[in-house]
Write a protein that holds these residues in place. Structure first.
Motif, PDB file in Angstrom:
ATOM      1  N   SER A  79       9.468  -0.163 -41.585  1.00  0.00           N
ATOM      2  CA  SER A  79       9.470  -1.052 -40.435  1.00  0.00           C
ATOM      3  C   SER A  79       8.733  -0.247 -39.629  1.00  0.00           C
ATOM      4  O   SER A  79       8.562  -0.905 -38.353  1.00  0.00           O
ATOM      5  N   SER A  80       8.486   0.858 -39.663  1.00  0.00           N
ATOM      6  CA  SER A  80       7.654   1.772 -38.319  1.00  0.00           C
ATOM      7  C   SER A  80       5.894   1.083 -38.632  1.00  0.00           C
ATOM      8  O   SER A  80       5.712   0.997 -39.626  1.00  0.00           O
ATOM      9  N   ARG A  81       5.687   1.015 -37.332  1.00  0.00           N
ATOM     10  CA  ARG A  81       4.139   0.574 -37.222  1.00  0.00           C
ATOM     11  C   ARG A  81       3.290   1.522 -37.761  1.00  0.00           C
ATOM     12  O   ARG A  81       2.126   1.175 -37.929  1.00  0.00           O
ATOM     13  N   PHE A  82       3.507   2.803 -37.806  1.00  0.00           N
ATOM     14  CA  PHE A  82       2.891   3.854 -38.003  1.00  0.00           C
ATOM     15  C   PHE A  82       3.064   4.125 -39.460  1.00  0.00           C
ATOM     16  O   PHE A  82       2.319   5.202 -40.056  1.00  0.00           O
TER      17      PHE A  82
ATOM     18  N   CYS B 119      -3.336   1.773 -34.958  1.00  0.00           N
ATOM     19  CA  CYS B 119      -1.806   1.391 -34.113  1.00  0.00           C
ATOM     20  C   CYS B 119      -0.813   0.783 -34.814  1.00  0.00           C
ATOM     21  O   CYS B 119       0.487   0.991 -34.287  1.00  0.00           O
ATOM     22  N   GLY B 120      -1.104  -0.006 -35.978  1.00  0.00           N
ATOM     23  CA  GLY B 120       0.138  -0.974 -36.563  1.00  0.00           C
ATOM     24  C   GLY B 120       0.689  -1.919 -36.027  1.00  0.00           C
ATOM     25  O   GLY B 120       1.836  -2.681 -36.021  1.00  0.00           O
ATOM     26  N   ARG B 121      -0.095  -2.418 -34.675  1.00  0.00           N
ATOM     27  CA  ARG B 121       0.575  -3.610 -34.125  1.00  0.00           C
ATOM     28  C   ARG B 121       0.705  -4.729 -35.038  1.00  0.00           C
ATOM     29  O   ARG B 121       1.365  -5.717 -35.341  1.00  0.00           O
ATOM     30  N   CYS B 122      -0.741  -4.955 -35.694  1.00  0.00           N
ATOM     31  CA  CYS B 122      -0.770  -5.925 -36.802  1.00  0.00           C
ATOM     32  C   CYS B 122       0.521  -6.063 -37.830  1.00  0.00           C
ATOM     33  O   CYS B 122       1.060  -6.729 -38.347  1.00  0.00           O
ATOM     34  N   GLN B 123       0.431  -4.765 -38.451  1.00  0.00           N
ATOM     35  CA  GLN B 123       1.437  -4.516 -39.625  1.00  0.00           C
ATOM     36  C   GLN B 123       2.822  -4.857 -39.015  1.00  0.00           C
ATOM     37  O   GLN B 123       3.748  -5.568 -39.810  1.00  0.00           O
TER      38      GLN B 123
ATOM     39  N   GLN C 176       6.529   9.394 -31.954  1.00  0.00           N
ATOM     40  CA  GLN C 176       7.477   9.982 -32.722  1.00  0.00           C
ATOM     41  C   GLN C 176       8.785   9.255 -32.776  1.00  0.00           C
ATOM     42  O   GLN C 176       9.362   8.993 -33.689  1.00  0.00           O
ATOM     43  N   LYS C 177       9.028   8.418 -31.459  1.00  0.00           N
ATOM     44  CA  LYS C 177      10.185   7.479 -31.768  1.00  0.00           C
ATOM     45  C   LYS C 177       9.981   6.659 -32.649  1.00  0.00           C
ATOM     46  O   LYS C 177      11.106   6.273 -33.530  1.00  0.00           O
ATOM     47  N   ASP C 178       8.856   5.813 -32.890  1.00  0.00           N
ATOM     48  CA  ASP C 178       8.615   4.745 -33.792  1.00  0.00           C
ATOM     49  C   ASP C 178       8.212   5.548 -35.325  1.00  0.00           C
ATOM     50  O   ASP C 178       7.601   4.761 -36.258  1.00  0.00           O
ATOM     51  N   HIS C 179       8.207   6.821 -35.350  1.00  0.00           N
ATOM     52  CA  HIS C 179       7.563   7.588 -36.707  1.00  0.00           C
ATOM     53  C   HIS C 179       8.452   7.125 -37.729  1.00  0.00           C
ATOM     54  O   HIS C 179       9.644   6.689 -37.935  1.00  0.00           O
ATOM     55  N   PRO C 180       7.592   6.912 -39.191  1.00  0.00           N
ATOM     56  CA  PRO C 180       8.153   6.735 -40.307  1.00  0.00           C
ATOM     57  C   PRO C 180       9.388   7.438 -40.929  1.00  0.00           C
ATOM     58  O   PRO C 180      10.192   6.849 -41.558  1.00  0.00           O
TER      59      PRO C 180
END
Length: 766
Positions: A145-148, A302-306, A135-139
């Motif tokens: 810029s969110s990895r999700f 998980c979006g780490r790569c992104q 939720q903190k990193d949510h688009p």
């Protein structure tokens, strides 16, 4: 203690288990059949001992996950809870029938009780933290810029809800056993559930109900994932073990450094006499190997790569995560056609009616074709919206092959290999690639270098040296220890030639006997290979190997030494030429210079009172794990202060030149080299240092633009590590080839002694 309630709940549980088990079995069987439609790859089988060791270290040790420490710790507890507490699910089936049920053999063993209590609590706290981070990193908060961004959020929420519910149920069941006096285990063996029991009633029936809920939630999860084979956020719990075991490098290294040789049907392609049915690269989803299909299946979104991708971070359509997601979804949608269960129509449908879907706006703005249908079966793997492509060309050609995605992936997906394989098909079969890169290819084929310069230009850099450089003519004499591979940039590009001269000067000063190939040297082939033209790479490799074997004639392994200033040449000669039979001991110039400094053969004595920030070249750092030598050289220079950029070492940010991007226009989003240079300038340095000619070019170009706009001081320089070292070996006021201005690194024109140099710390009393 079995009553009507227990009989009803128990019966439902058993029936549900049978249904879910059948569905899961059919799902696994289908998944295996689909993955087996991929091309063979026999390189993944052994050695078994090394692969098992890697699997245990990465899974139990969570070594890849712990690159992000807090998230890694939280995930470790969730991971351990899922597998370590599986027996609590088995126990729940007994507790539905009889609330006083305990596992046979284990019973109320204090170690099991303590383990279940601690890990159960850790699972709840871990998943709560992961929910918070999602939720903190949510688009909705961070946008692109969110990895999700682009992740299937609904599926993530479902999995998180299941884990949280099951974790709570585990503690509640244990606490209800205490409150209902159904356990004889000592209180200290269940401290958390024991404390929770103080607020719970004495109710065996409630215990059975909670156990039933635990079973239902667990089996609902199993049923759902059985129906959705491309639900990587759930399936990775099983497939990740196999993906790690079958990773490219059995010893645990990431799939970085050398690109694998091109194969067809599991066999390397003979470019001198290719088979009529050889498949060049990946032009259809079924062209990928079974390991590639396993990669697609394992993606957790998980979006780490992104989050680490330089293309995505500068507004380009490439997201490594979404490339894998698109390939995965296309694979499973096309599966009935691959398995022969359906037959596609002879003609492809008209794709020009497609509209971008919300899900794909994040990636490249073209629609994903939903469902299993003839349109899905006919889609080109790479194509525009109008062509119905799975991967947009702008996505494919945005990749710099920096390897940040592979470095960060917790389940060892090999993004770069898959992207390069798709490029190979586009270049070799479709002849479809950015036009400006075609000039580079023709120059390599016709002139032996990407710039198209004549062979005589390769020796021009020697003219400014005050000593003679030995040029190899036949086998090297015994006293010559190293062949200095100058590289195309080092011999032709004006900025890189300064580095070449500096390295030659340093080797000469240290008494290292070396020789060069002169006009006998030609391009290593790296730009062609990263573009996707394997044929040109093979041609260059065979030519160079013939030359190198000639100069090393009569030398045994261990004495065939090459030093290179270009990380791309360093990688090709040392890691990729063995694929074609060329075996050499290749070192980067920072490794050799660092060794010479350590041995006392080079001693920096002239203080350089300046501030330096070092930029890690991707092919030196991430691809070949050379992080320490350049930094040790800088640390050896007296007076020099160093400060790391936020993104450094294995999280370093690309300069934008890799993946043959050096020879392609950057038309979308912000320029990657500008992004990196701005990050360096935030530290207000005197010098931006690096150890790669491509990086020097990209950073220098961006720095020049910043100077013209007044955003950077005129005194700021981009220098190779070797140039700084040479300046420290040179007395103040004395110039040296490649160093040019002695020890006055990054000095303002009107600042003779450097007391006002940007961000250099000086005592006001001095």
């Amino acid at each position: 203690m079995t009553g009507p309630l227990q009989i009803v709940l128990g019966t439902i549980s058993i029936l549900f288990l049978i249904v879910a088990s059948v569905m899961a079995y059919r799902a696994v069987r289908a998944m295996i059949r689909i993955i087996r439609t991929g091309q063979p790859d026999d390189s993944r089988s052994g050695p078994v001992k090394s692969r098992l060791k890697t699997l245990l270290v990465e899974s139990l040790g969570h070594t890849r996950m712990l690159k992000w420490s807090s998230i890694g710790v939280a995930h470790w507890f969730v991971f351990l809870g899922f597998y370590g507490l599986f027996l609590t699910l088995v126990e729940a089936f007994g507790e539905v029938w009889n609330p006083a049920f305990h596992l046979p053999l284990i019973g109320e063993w204090f170690l099991w009780n303590l383990f279940a209590d601690i890990i159960g609590t850790g699972t709840i706290l871990g998943i709560l933290y992961l929910i918070y981070r999602r939720q903190k990193d949510h688009p909705r908060r961070q946008g692109r810029s969110s990895r999700f961004a682009g992740t299937n959020e609904g599926r993530g929420y479902f999995v998180e809800a299941v884990v949280l519910t099951v974790g709570i149920a585990i503690l509640l069941i244990r606490a209800l056993k205490v409150s209902s006096d159904l356990t004889d285990a000592p209180a200290w063996s269940h401290p958390i559930s024991g404390a929770l029991a103080t607020v719970l009633p004495d109710s065996p029936d409630l215990l059975s109900i909670v156990a039933f809920i635990k079973i239902v939630v667990s089996l609902v999860w199993l049923v759902v994932i059985s129906r959705i084979l491309n639900m990587g956020v759930a399936w990775h719990r099983f497939s990740a073990f196999f993906n790690i075991y079958f990773k490219r490098e059995a010893d645990g290294r990431q799939a970085l450094g050398p690109l694998p040789a091109m194969t067809s049907g599991g066999k390397p392609i003979d470019f001198e006499d290719p088979g009529e049915d050889d498949v060049f690269g990946r032009g259809k989803i079924e062209d990928f190997t079974w390991k590639g299909m396993l990669d697609f299946t394992t993606c957790t979104e998980c979006g780490r790569c992104q989050s680490q991708c330089p293309a995505w971070n500068t507004g380009k359509p490439l997201s490594p995560k979404m490339v894998i997601m698109d390939l995965r979804d296309h694979l499973y949608a096309k599966a009935p056609y691959l398995l022969g269960e359906k037959t596609a129509s002879e003609t492809a449908p008209d794709y020009d009616v497609l509209k971008p879907s919300d899900e794909q706006v994040w990636a490249s703005g073209y629609a994903r074709i939903e469902g299993t249908n003839d349109a899905q079966a006919h889609r080109p793997l790479v194509g525009t919206l109008e062509e119905g492509g799975v991967i947009d060309p702008d996505v494919l050609w945005s990749c710099t092959s920096c390897g940040a995605c592979v470095e960060q992936c917790p389940v060892d997906i090999e993004h770069v290999d898959h992207i390069m394989d798709m490029r190979r098909y586009q270049v070799l079969i479709e002849s479809n690639f950015p036009s400006e890169a075609g000039v580079m290819l023709r120059n390599i084929e016709n002139r032996g270098n990407p710039w198209g310069m004549g062979g005589s230009a390769r020796t021009d850099w020697m003219k400014e040296l005050d000593f003679d450089v030995r040029v190899a003519d036949g086998p090297l004499p015994h006293e010559v220890e190293y062949l200095f591979w100058v590289g195309c940039a080092g011999a032709i590009d004006d900025r890189a030639k300064k580095v070449t001269k500096a390295v030659a000067e340093l080797l000469h000063t240290a008494g290292v006997e070396f020789a060069v190939l002169g006009d006998g040297e030609t391009c290593s082939g790296d730009p062609a290979r990263r573009l996707g033209n394997e044929f040109v790479f093979q041609m260059q490799a065979m030519q160079n190997i013939e030359t190198l074997d000639g100069v090393f004639e009569g030398r045994v392994p261990g004495t065939r030494k090459i030093v290179a200033t270009c990380p791309h040449c360093f990688n090709s000669l040392g890691k990729e030429y063995p694929q074609a039979g060329g075996e050499y001991e290749v070192v980067h110039h920072t490794q050799l210079l660092g060794q010479l400094v350590e041995e006392g053969r080079l001693t920096p004595v002239t203080p350089i009172d300046r501030k330096v920030t070092y930029h890690d070249p991707c092919f030196l750092g991430r691809h070949n794990k050379v992080y320490t030598p350049p930094r040790e050289i800088l640390d050896s220079v007296p007076g020099l202060s160093t400060q790391e950029m936020h993104r450094c070492k294995d999280r370093g940010f690309c300069c934008g030149a890799g993946g043959a991007r050096m020879w392609m226009e950057e038309k979308i989003g912000k320029r990657i080299n500008v992004e990196r240079t701005e990050e360096a300038l935030e530290l207000d340095p005197d010098v931006i240092s690096t150890a790669c000619p491509f990086c020097i070019t990209m950073l220098s170009d961006a720095l020049t633009a910043k100077k013209q706009s007044g955003e950077a001081g005129e005194h700021v320089e981009v220098l190779d590590v070797s140039q700084i070292l040479l300046r420290s070996l040179t007395p103040v006021g004395v110039s040296a080839p490649g160093a040019e201005s002695g020890a006055d690194v990054g000095t303002k024109a009107d600042d003779v002694v450097g007391l006002d140099s940007a961000n250099t710390q000086h005592d006001p009393k001095d």
